[in-house]
Design an enzyme around this catalytic site. Sequence first.
Site, PDB file in Angstrom:
ATOM      1  N   ASP A 271     -14.247 -59.912 -91.030  1.00  0.00           N
ATOM      2  CA  ASP A 271     -13.963 -61.194 -91.681  1.00  0.00           C
ATOM      3  C   ASP A 271     -14.252 -62.360 -90.760  1.00  0.00           C
ATOM      4  O   ASP A 271     -14.384 -62.196 -89.554  1.00  0.00           O
ATOM      5  CB  ASP A 271     -12.456 -61.264 -91.974  1.00  0.00           C
ATOM      6  CG  ASP A 271     -12.124 -60.596 -93.276  1.00  0.00           C
ATOM      7  OD1 ASP A 271     -13.045 -60.143 -93.944  1.00  0.00           O
ATOM      8  OD2 ASP A 271     -10.921 -60.551 -93.606  1.00  0.00           O
ATOM      9  N   LYS A 293     -15.451 -64.728 -96.073  1.00  0.00           N
ATOM     10  CA  LYS A 293     -14.212 -65.019 -96.787  1.00  0.00           C
ATOM     11  C   LYS A 293     -13.624 -66.287 -96.262  1.00  0.00           C
ATOM     12  O   LYS A 293     -12.683 -66.317 -95.507  1.00  0.00           O
ATOM     13  CB  LYS A 293     -13.194 -63.881 -96.653  1.00  0.00           C
ATOM     14  CG  LYS A 293     -13.158 -63.084 -97.927  1.00  0.00           C
ATOM     15  CD  LYS A 293     -11.784 -62.821 -98.345  1.00  0.00           C
ATOM     16  CE  LYS A 293     -11.577 -61.319 -98.357  1.00  0.00           C
ATOM     17  NZ  LYS A 293     -10.222 -60.974 -98.101  1.00  0.00           N
ATOM     18  N   MET A 406      -2.461 -70.563 -94.388  1.00  0.00           N
ATOM     19  CA  MET A 406      -3.412 -71.249 -95.281  1.00  0.00           C
ATOM     20  C   MET A 406      -2.787 -72.503 -95.889  1.00  0.00           C
ATOM     21  O   MET A 406      -2.959 -72.776 -97.073  1.00  0.00           O
ATOM     22  CB  MET A 406      -3.858 -70.297 -96.414  1.00  0.00           C
ATOM     23  CG  MET A 406      -4.490 -69.028 -95.897  1.00  0.00           C
ATOM     24  SD  MET A 406      -4.780 -67.801 -97.187  1.00  0.00           S
ATOM     25  CE  MET A 406      -3.157 -67.082 -97.397  1.00  0.00           C
TER      26      MET A 406
HETATM   27  N1  SAH Z   1      -3.948 -61.306 -92.301  1.00  0.00           N
HETATM   28  C1  SAH Z   1      -3.844 -62.505 -91.510  1.00  0.00           C
HETATM   29  C2  SAH Z   1      -3.683 -63.750 -92.339  1.00  0.00           C
HETATM   30  C3  SAH Z   1      -4.844 -64.068 -93.205  1.00  0.00           C
HETATM   31  S1  SAH Z   1      -4.612 -65.556 -94.118  1.00  0.00           S
HETATM   32  C4  SAH Z   1      -2.674 -62.358 -90.539  1.00  0.00           C
HETATM   33  O1  SAH Z   1      -1.872 -61.424 -90.649  1.00  0.00           O
HETATM   34  O2  SAH Z   1      -2.566 -63.193 -89.650  1.00  0.00           O
HETATM   35  C5  SAH Z   1      -5.448 -66.725 -93.110  1.00  0.00           C
HETATM   36  C6  SAH Z   1      -4.488 -67.707 -92.486  1.00  0.00           C
HETATM   37  O3  SAH Z   1      -3.822 -67.122 -91.384  1.00  0.00           O
HETATM   38  C7  SAH Z   1      -5.143 -68.933 -91.913  1.00  0.00           C
HETATM   39  O4  SAH Z   1      -5.385 -69.893 -92.898  1.00  0.00           O
HETATM   40  C8  SAH Z   1      -4.105 -69.425 -90.940  1.00  0.00           C
HETATM   41  O5  SAH Z   1      -3.071 -70.098 -91.587  1.00  0.00           O
HETATM   42  C9  SAH Z   1      -3.528 -68.118 -90.430  1.00  0.00           C
HETATM   43  N2  SAH Z   1      -4.138 -67.713 -89.146  1.00  0.00           N
HETATM   44  C10 SAH Z   1      -4.787 -66.585 -88.894  1.00  0.00           C
HETATM   45  N3  SAH Z   1      -5.157 -66.524 -87.597  1.00  0.00           N
HETATM   46  C11 SAH Z   1      -4.709 -67.645 -87.017  1.00  0.00           C
HETATM   47  C12 SAH Z   1      -4.756 -68.183 -85.695  1.00  0.00           C
HETATM   48  N4  SAH Z   1      -5.340 -67.513 -84.684  1.00  0.00           N
HETATM   49  N5  SAH Z   1      -4.183 -69.368 -85.469  1.00  0.00           N
HETATM   50  C13 SAH Z   1      -3.582 -70.031 -86.461  1.00  0.00           C
HETATM   51  N6  SAH Z   1      -3.502 -69.593 -87.715  1.00  0.00           N
HETATM   52  C14 SAH Z   1      -4.048 -68.413 -88.011  1.00  0.00           C
END
Ligand code: SAH
Length: 500
Positions: A271, A293, A406
Amino acid sequence: MLRAIPPVTSPKSGRYWDYIPLTMDFLPIYLNVRGQPCLVVGGGEVAARKVDLLRKAQAEVRVLAPDLGPTLSKRVREHDIAHIARCFEDKDVEGASVVIAATNDEAINRLVASAAKARRIPVNVVDQPELCSFIMPSLIDRSPVLIAVSSGGASPVLARLLRTRLETLIPASYGRLATLMAGFREQVKRRFSGSSERRAFWEKVLQGSIAEMVFSGRDRAARVAMEEALRSKEGSGIGEVYLVGGGPGDPDLLTFRALRLMQQADVVVYDRLVSPEVLDLVRRDAQRIYAGKESKNHTLPQEGINELLVRLAREGKRVVRLKGGDPFIFGRGGEEIATLAEQGIPFQVVPGITAAGGCASYAGIPLTHRGYAQSVIFVAGQLRDGSVNLNWKAIAQPQQTIVFYMGLQGVDIICRELQHHGLASSMPVALIQQGTTRSQRVLTGTLATLPDLVRTSHVQSPTLIIVGNVVRLQSQFAWFDPDSVSQAAGVAPNAPASPA
Ligand code: SAH
């Protein structure tokens, strides 16, 4: 005994590659001491560690020392070992298969060593290699698989460091794998008459999905797959899909299992959220497929990804489906494995550190903290048809930390609704952009200032929003500051949140 360091070049030819040593200082062997009398001289904790090893190897242990420390006393009470309560005499070594001297008195250790050597009984003296006839290696115990590492006394710390590295590479369940495979040896011998055919079969099994089934605790499935592989023509042709959480960005936060599967993959489907450093750890030769995505711009529609995974696995490939964070937290991991399950494709799920955990730790914001928050809730804050439809009442609770994934686009609605449902406008909030990476940015404000903060500071996805009193702790606990030269713990890189 330490050897003199050899010259870099050969004295004869002057070429340095001629000077590869042809001798070893020790002969590595594994000794069968089951039921054999072994003598340990010394009653303290060092002796106790040696006794522990001897007992694991099922030796019959006698400990000789005037007094015993607590660990050995306990073993004596439990009738696990025998105790001879007096000082050492020369003849005590008689009849022993192995002798270990572990007293803190060098003179006694010396006596023990010479008594044993005089009778050609193997002897080890703790921390005195010059008195030893054998030394004991650092051990990676995956019984029945045992890996011994030794620097021959040159640098025990180096051997220990090597051992630590190997520990991380070799799954804890290696022993179970070996035991399971032992049960199939005869069948495999009958099935493949040629030794090279047999070796190829074993290599495939031990590096493939069958081994992974054992590592993830699915021994029964592994046994069934093994029987199937033995029946089928060309051995095991099953592919498997690994839904792997790649964590929030810092590659150090991967699990051992994630790393191992990434290094065995034939294909990786990843992704946008997977950091380049994490992707870099996938096996060099693996095919890489970007499944994109972005919330607006889907490179591959979800159904397309689901079908792609099925097709690749049917081709017999080991597929790593690599996702940011944890696959089961706003990762649509469930949808992907639902298709696999329907189609009967074997799969496993490897958890990753989710953005909330990673970002909170690296920003210095405990998600729960006594007196600040008793619960934490993870919420998907993205816009759907221009609004954020959530159970705001359940979210806006006192003493609850709220983590929005998000949430950037819906930030105006989020702040408005939270205040509307009872949170103070002065409630602290934090924005964490690209958390855990070298580009991490942490900004703090309040529910009242957050929408403006998002606009003026140009924060970009991926960004996490944390709302709650715990954000107040950030100025005190921030420890990770990739830009700072002196990364002193507890030195806050960001302005503290304004008090409520
Ligand atoms: N499965 C992922 C989340 C996916 S949704 C998890 O468990 O983290 C995507 C959202 O995750 C982004 O819009 C943001 O809000 C958050 N996100 C993911 N990685 C991030 C990072 N390194 N720093 C800040 N926000 C993050």
